[in-house]
Write a protein that holds these residues in place. Structure first.
Motif, PDB file in Angstrom:
ATOM      1  N   LEU A   1       1.908  -8.541   7.983  1.00  0.00           N
ATOM      2  CA  LEU A   1       1.906  -8.377   6.540  1.00  0.00           C
ATOM      3  C   LEU A   1       0.542  -8.064   5.969  1.00  0.00           C
ATOM      4  CD1 LEU A   1       4.428 -11.167   5.501  1.00  0.00           C
ATOM      5  CD2 LEU A   1       4.835  -8.753   5.893  1.00  0.00           C
ATOM      6  N   LYS A   2      -0.516  -8.276   6.774  1.00  0.00           N
ATOM      7  CA  LYS A   2      -1.861  -7.881   6.359  1.00  0.00           C
ATOM      8  C   LYS A   2      -2.479  -6.884   7.339  1.00  0.00           C
ATOM      9  CE  LYS A   2      -3.047 -11.727   3.424  1.00  0.00           C
ATOM     10  NZ  LYS A   2      -4.175 -12.118   2.571  1.00  0.00           N
ATOM     11  N   ALA A   3      -1.628  -6.163   8.071  1.00  0.00           N
ATOM     12  CA  ALA A   3      -2.089  -5.159   9.044  1.00  0.00           C
ATOM     13  C   ALA A   3      -3.087  -5.772  10.008  1.00  0.00           C
ATOM     14  CB  ALA A   3      -2.696  -3.949   8.326  1.00  0.00           C
ATOM     15  N   GLY A   4      -2.772  -6.984  10.472  1.00  0.00           N
ATOM     16  CA  GLY A   4      -3.693  -7.705  11.338  1.00  0.00           C
ATOM     17  C   GLY A   4      -3.498  -7.462  12.816  1.00  0.00           C
ATOM     18  N   VAL A   5      -2.582  -6.569  13.196  1.00  0.00           N
ATOM     19  CA  VAL A   5      -2.283  -6.306  14.604  1.00  0.00           C
ATOM     20  C   VAL A   5      -2.291  -4.805  14.839  1.00  0.00           C
ATOM     21  CG1 VAL A   5      -0.665  -6.715  16.498  1.00  0.00           C
ATOM     22  CG2 VAL A   5      -0.850  -8.387  14.646  1.00  0.00           C
ATOM     23  N   ALA A   6      -2.903  -4.385  15.947  1.00  0.00           N
ATOM     24  CA  ALA A   6      -3.123  -2.961  16.201  1.00  0.00           C
ATOM     25  C   ALA A   6      -1.872  -2.246  16.701  1.00  0.00           C
ATOM     26  CB  ALA A   6      -4.255  -2.779  17.203  1.00  0.00           C
ATOM     27  N   THR A   7      -1.086  -2.889  17.559  1.00  0.00           N
ATOM     28  CA  THR A   7       0.036  -2.201  18.202  1.00  0.00           C
ATOM     29  C   THR A   7       1.301  -3.054  18.141  1.00  0.00           C
ATOM     30  OG1 THR A   7      -0.289  -3.116  20.433  1.00  0.00           O
ATOM     31  CG2 THR A   7      -1.595  -1.159  19.833  1.00  0.00           C
ATOM     32  N   LEU A   8       2.421  -2.399  18.320  1.00  0.00           N
ATOM     33  CA  LEU A   8       3.699  -3.108  18.328  1.00  0.00           C
ATOM     34  C   LEU A   8       3.799  -4.019  19.547  1.00  0.00           C
ATOM     35  CD1 LEU A   8       6.367  -3.581  16.923  1.00  0.00           C
ATOM     36  CD2 LEU A   8       7.260  -1.508  18.030  1.00  0.00           C
ATOM     37  N   ASN A   9       3.242  -3.593  20.666  1.00  0.00           N
ATOM     38  CA  ASN A   9       3.245  -4.427  21.868  1.00  0.00           C
ATOM     39  C   ASN A   9       2.516  -5.745  21.614  1.00  0.00           C
ATOM     40  OD1 ASN A   9       3.658  -5.125  24.601  1.00  0.00           O
ATOM     41  ND2 ASN A   9       1.649  -4.311  25.151  1.00  0.00           N
ATOM     42  N   LEU A  10       1.359  -5.689  20.966  1.00  0.00           N
ATOM     43  CA  LEU A  10       0.616  -6.913  20.648  1.00  0.00           C
ATOM     44  C   LEU A  10       1.364  -7.760  19.629  1.00  0.00           C
ATOM     45  CD1 LEU A  10      -3.026  -5.501  20.481  1.00  0.00           C
ATOM     46  CD2 LEU A  10      -2.124  -7.117  22.153  1.00  0.00           C
ATOM     47  N   GLN A  11       2.028  -7.110  18.688  1.00  0.00           N
ATOM     48  CA  GLN A  11       2.820  -7.861  17.713  1.00  0.00           C
ATOM     49  C   GLN A  11       3.939  -8.615  18.420  1.00  0.00           C
ATOM     50  OE1 GLN A  11       2.241  -8.260  14.552  1.00  0.00           O
ATOM     51  NE2 GLN A  11       4.151  -8.928  13.628  1.00  0.00           N
ATOM     52  N   ASN A  12       4.636  -7.942  19.330  1.00  0.00           N
ATOM     53  CA  ASN A  12       5.724  -8.590  20.070  1.00  0.00           C
ATOM     54  C   ASN A  12       5.225  -9.766  20.893  1.00  0.00           C
ATOM     55  OD1 ASN A  12       7.488  -6.647  19.092  1.00  0.00           O
ATOM     56  ND2 ASN A  12       7.553  -5.460  20.986  1.00  0.00           N
TER      57      ASN A  12
ATOM     58  N   ASP B   1       1.656   3.550   2.774  1.00  0.00           N
ATOM     59  CA  ASP B   1       0.412   4.165   3.248  1.00  0.00           C
ATOM     60  C   ASP B   1      -0.207   3.367   4.384  1.00  0.00           C
ATOM     61  OD1 ASP B   1      -0.592   1.943   1.943  1.00  0.00           O
ATOM     62  OD2 ASP B   1      -1.688   3.068   0.413  1.00  0.00           O
ATOM     63  N   MET B   2       0.391   2.238   4.761  1.00  0.00           N
ATOM     64  CA  MET B   2      -0.076   1.385   5.858  1.00  0.00           C
ATOM     65  C   MET B   2      -1.452   0.776   5.584  1.00  0.00           C
ATOM     66  SD  MET B   2       2.404   1.561   8.164  1.00  0.00           S
ATOM     67  CE  MET B   2       1.758   1.221   9.798  1.00  0.00           C
ATOM     68  N   LEU B   3      -1.888   0.815   4.338  1.00  0.00           N
ATOM     69  CA  LEU B   3      -3.215   0.320   3.969  1.00  0.00           C
ATOM     70  C   LEU B   3      -3.117  -1.013   3.234  1.00  0.00           C
ATOM     71  CD1 LEU B   3      -4.819   3.642   2.661  1.00  0.00           C
ATOM     72  CD2 LEU B   3      -5.199   2.560   4.898  1.00  0.00           C
ATOM     73  N   LEU B   4      -4.266  -1.658   3.093  1.00  0.00           N
ATOM     74  CA  LEU B   4      -4.377  -2.908   2.353  1.00  0.00           C
ATOM     75  C   LEU B   4      -4.644  -2.624   0.879  1.00  0.00           C
ATOM     76  CD1 LEU B   4      -6.727  -4.809   4.822  1.00  0.00           C
ATOM     77  CD2 LEU B   4      -4.262  -5.193   4.543  1.00  0.00           C
ATOM     78  N   HIS B   5      -4.004  -3.409   0.012  1.00  0.00           N
ATOM     79  CA  HIS B   5      -4.232  -3.276  -1.422  1.00  0.00           C
ATOM     80  C   HIS B   5      -4.325  -4.656  -2.061  1.00  0.00           C
ATOM     81  CE1 HIS B   5      -3.518   1.084  -1.653  1.00  0.00           C
ATOM     82  NE2 HIS B   5      -2.606   0.878  -0.716  1.00  0.00           N
ATOM     83  N   ASP B   6      -5.187  -4.760  -3.058  1.00  0.00           N
ATOM     84  CA  ASP B   6      -5.287  -5.967  -3.867  1.00  0.00           C
ATOM     85  C   ASP B   6      -4.060  -6.025  -4.778  1.00  0.00           C
ATOM     86  OD1 ASP B   6      -5.812  -7.841  -5.889  1.00  0.00           O
ATOM     87  OD2 ASP B   6      -7.958  -7.455  -5.856  1.00  0.00           O
ATOM     88  N   MET B   7      -3.233  -7.027  -4.570  1.00  0.00           N
ATOM     89  CA  MET B   7      -1.987  -7.141  -5.329  1.00  0.00           C
ATOM     90  C   MET B   7      -2.086  -8.164  -6.459  1.00  0.00           C
ATOM     91  SD  MET B   7      -0.055  -4.861  -4.172  1.00  0.00           S
ATOM     92  CE  MET B   7       1.486  -5.337  -4.921  1.00  0.00           C
ATOM     93  N   GLY B   8      -3.295  -8.623  -6.741  1.00  0.00           N
ATOM     94  CA  GLY B   8      -3.492  -9.512  -7.871  1.00  0.00           C
ATOM     95  C   GLY B   8      -3.401 -10.973  -7.501  1.00  0.00           C
ATOM     96  N   GLU B   9      -3.797 -11.818  -8.443  1.00  0.00           N
ATOM     97  CA  GLU B   9      -3.843 -13.255  -8.198  1.00  0.00           C
ATOM     98  C   GLU B   9      -2.459 -13.852  -8.017  1.00  0.00           C
ATOM     99  OE1 GLU B   9      -5.535 -16.644  -7.202  1.00  0.00           O
ATOM    100  OE2 GLU B   9      -6.644 -14.783  -7.619  1.00  0.00           O
ATOM    101  N   GLY B  10      -1.453 -13.271  -8.685  1.00  0.00           N
ATOM    102  CA  GLY B  10      -0.112 -13.829  -8.600  1.00  0.00           C
ATOM    103  C   GLY B  10       0.454 -13.842  -7.199  1.00  0.00           C
ATOM    104  N   LEU B  11       0.135 -12.823  -6.392  1.00  0.00           N
ATOM    105  CA  LEU B  11       0.648 -12.738  -5.020  1.00  0.00           C
ATOM    106  C   LEU B  11      -0.379 -13.185  -3.984  1.00  0.00           C
ATOM    107  CD1 LEU B  11       2.689  -9.395  -5.019  1.00  0.00           C
ATOM    108  CD2 LEU B  11       3.547 -11.745  -5.031  1.00  0.00           C
ATOM    109  N   ALA B  12      -1.550 -13.631  -4.414  1.00  0.00           N
ATOM    110  CA  ALA B  12      -2.610 -13.994  -3.475  1.00  0.00           C
ATOM    111  C   ALA B  12      -2.217 -15.210  -2.639  1.00  0.00           C
ATOM    112  CB  ALA B  12      -3.903 -14.268  -4.224  1.00  0.00           C
TER     113      ALA B  12
ATOM    114  N   TRP C   1      -2.681  -7.167   0.714  1.00  0.00           N
ATOM    115  CA  TRP C   1      -1.517  -7.070   1.602  1.00  0.00           C
ATOM    116  C   TRP C   1      -1.333  -5.617   2.022  1.00  0.00           C
ATOM    117  CZ3 TRP C   1       0.707 -11.615   2.929  1.00  0.00           C
ATOM    118  CH2 TRP C   1       0.480 -12.714   2.084  1.00  0.00           C
ATOM    119  N   ARG C   2      -0.776  -5.430   3.194  1.00  0.00           N
ATOM    120  CA  ARG C   2      -0.405  -4.073   3.617  1.00  0.00           C
ATOM    121  C   ARG C   2       0.820  -3.618   2.844  1.00  0.00           C
ATOM    122  NH1 ARG C   2       3.159  -2.465   8.754  1.00  0.00           N
ATOM    123  NH2 ARG C   2       4.566  -3.444   7.266  1.00  0.00           N
TER     124      ARG C   2
END
Length: 498
Positions: free
Chosen positions: A286-297, A409-420, A433-434
């Motif tokens: 959810l924060k694009a913290g993993v490089a590959t699907l294999n590592l995610q699995n 866009d697969m990028l990180l964005h500031d979604m504001g304090e409400g979702l922090a 969040w991604r």
């Protein structure tokens, strides 16, 4: 998947620096024919060519029912479909406590969140927060970390060898289930406060804000500065296609200092890839913290189920040195081998790469087209990039060179304090969040029987999810608030068609 050397350059540049000007998405003179093909449309009178196939040739056209997220890539050969079914058997398998007579199925825990992948990703779909006091919480988990306290902590973070520093007693993830003879780590209580939001035209929406409390700690006090991040299991469709997007096409969209002045400053996350022992573009989580699907699995095998894998050899899962009873429990390890073999890991990877995106519904419906126009005009595509052409890869023929429509866009964005969540993860800060892909979002109720969205499931509808948007998405959210009721209805009709 082979990435160009540019990824390493961008990984370095993205740490506190801007991206090179020749990667600007505004440089139309340098666009390739493929870039022009995936440029946002200006025609909302008719559907775009191939728009009804969001996963390209992988898109399935089966009957839409509760199994809509569980079909293989449509363009897959018969032999590879058989391999897909083997991967499915691993995804749906329930693991058991060691020692067991079924050695291929044991090794669960000792501490864990679920007994299998399908337990969280029900029907390959989206999880949910607990509904009532006695609801099964298995599809929601909580990440844990603390601010760096030592020079070694700071070194690991600066070199991207870790994304965060685990809580010293309870590890990187709170496990609320355990094998017999061992206590679960804790429980989490969730309380909601509701707020009414007035919408143009007299409509009113009710948003609920969750508060989390960790209770029943079994292994002593938790660090007073612990940071907690709730996570709902996301849907599984189209992951191989997201992995197949060329890194350059993701990086090209980044504008971390908002040089174009549109209020949107997406940035790439940079993480450690233990498959290549190098830094890489973050894509998954959810924060694009993993490089590959294999590592995610493999990370999910270890953190969620407590099983060791070729790349994550913690045979006791997330047990820490401050949990000696956990470390004494038997495991499914044999002859210094991981509990999950490379063969099983590879079969699961093939499966998770090839869960097909369903065919779109109603792409030519006038209300859908009008809603699409409003989606574009409101600025939603500033983060939810509609389409890409995946990279050419002979090793992954189904996923290679496909025109796809994931709306991210697969990028990180500031979604504001409400979702922090106020918990950093590598370059992602506590407000970022991604952008989640939107394909299949309108089928959540069909597949999973609910409409809970966002990282912690607080939103009970797509409209609520939109109204939680803040930060870089504040302007787009405000435009939705100011729409007439009929316009909002058409906007939601479009999103539900994805």
């Amino acid at each position: 998947m082979k990435f160009s050397n540019l990824i390493v350059v961008v990984a370095v540049l993205s740490i506190g620096q801007s991206f090179a000007s020749d990667l600007s998405p505004n440089s139309t003179e340098r666009q390739t024919p493929e870039q022009r093909l995936v440029a946002p449309t200006l025609d909302f009178v008719r559907a775009e060519q191939y728009e009804n196939n969001p996963g390209g040739a992988t898109t399935h056209d089966r009957v839409i029912n509760a199994d809509a997220f569980s079909f293989p890539s449509r363009n897959m050969s018969f032999d590879r479909q058989l391999d897909f079914q083997i991967g499915n058997s691993i995804f749906t398998r329930l693991w058991v406590t060691a020692p067991s007579s079924t050695k291929t199925n044991d090794g669960l825990g000792p501490l864990f969140n679920a007994r299998g992948c399908q337990s969280c990703h029900v029907k390959d779909g989206r999880g949910h927060p607990p509904e009532g006091e006695h609801d099964d919480r298995v599809s929601m988990l909580f990440r844990l970390s603390i601010p760096p306290k030592t020079a070694e902590h700071r070194r690991l973070l600066s070199q991207k060898l870790v994304n965060s520093i685990n809580e010293p007693t309870y590890g990187g993830q709170l496990q609320d289930v355990s094998v017999p003879g061992l206590k679960p780590e804790a429980r989490v209580q969730i309380d909601y406060d509701e707020t009414e939001i007035a919408l143009n035209g007299g409509d009113v929406a009710v948003l609920r804000r969750p508060t989390y409390r960790i209770t029943d700690l079994s292994y002593g006090e938790i660090d007073e500065k612990v940071m907690i991040s709730p996570r709902i299991a996301p849907q599984m469709i189209g992951l191989g296609l997201l992995e197949s997007i060329d890194a350059n096409d993701i990086i090209r969209q980044a504008d971390p200092h908002d040089k174009n002045g549109d209020g949107i400053s997406g940035k790439a996350n940079v993480v450690w890839n233990s498959e290549t022992n190098s830094i890489a573009l973050g894509r998954f989580g959810l924060k694009a913290g993993v490089a590959t699907l294999n590592l995610q699995n493999q990370g999910a095998f270890n953190g969620d189920i407590g099983l060791s894998t070729p790349l994550v050899l913690n045979h006791h899962g997330d047990c820490t040195d401050n949990q000696p009873d956990c470390l004494k429990m038997p495991t499914g390890q044999e002859a210094n081998e991981p509990e999950i073999s490379q063969e099983l890991v590879s079969a699961l990877l093939h499966y998770t790469r090839n869960l097909a995106v369903p065919k779109r519904r109603g792409v030519s419906d006038p209300d859908v087209l009008e809603g699409k126009k409003l989606f574009y005009q409101s600025g939603c595509i500033g983060c939810h990039t509609p389409k890409y052409i995946t990279a050419t890869n002979d090793d992954l023929p189904e996923l290679s060179h496909q025109l796809i429509w994931p709306y991210t866009d697969m990028l990180l964005h500031d979604m504001g304090e409400g979702l922090a969540d106020n918990r950093p993860e590598s370059l992602a800060n506590g407000r970022e969040w991604r952008t989640p892909p939107l394909w299949g979002v309108g089928l959540t109720e069909v597949v999973n029987g609910h409409t809970y969205f966002l990282h912690d499931g607080r939103a009970r509808s797509i409209l609520e999810a939109i109204l939680w948007h803040g930060g870089e998405a504040e302007q787009a959210k405000d435009k939705v608030v100011q729409m007439t009721p009929d316009q909002r209805k058409k906007l939601l009709t479009f999103v539900n068609s994805l």
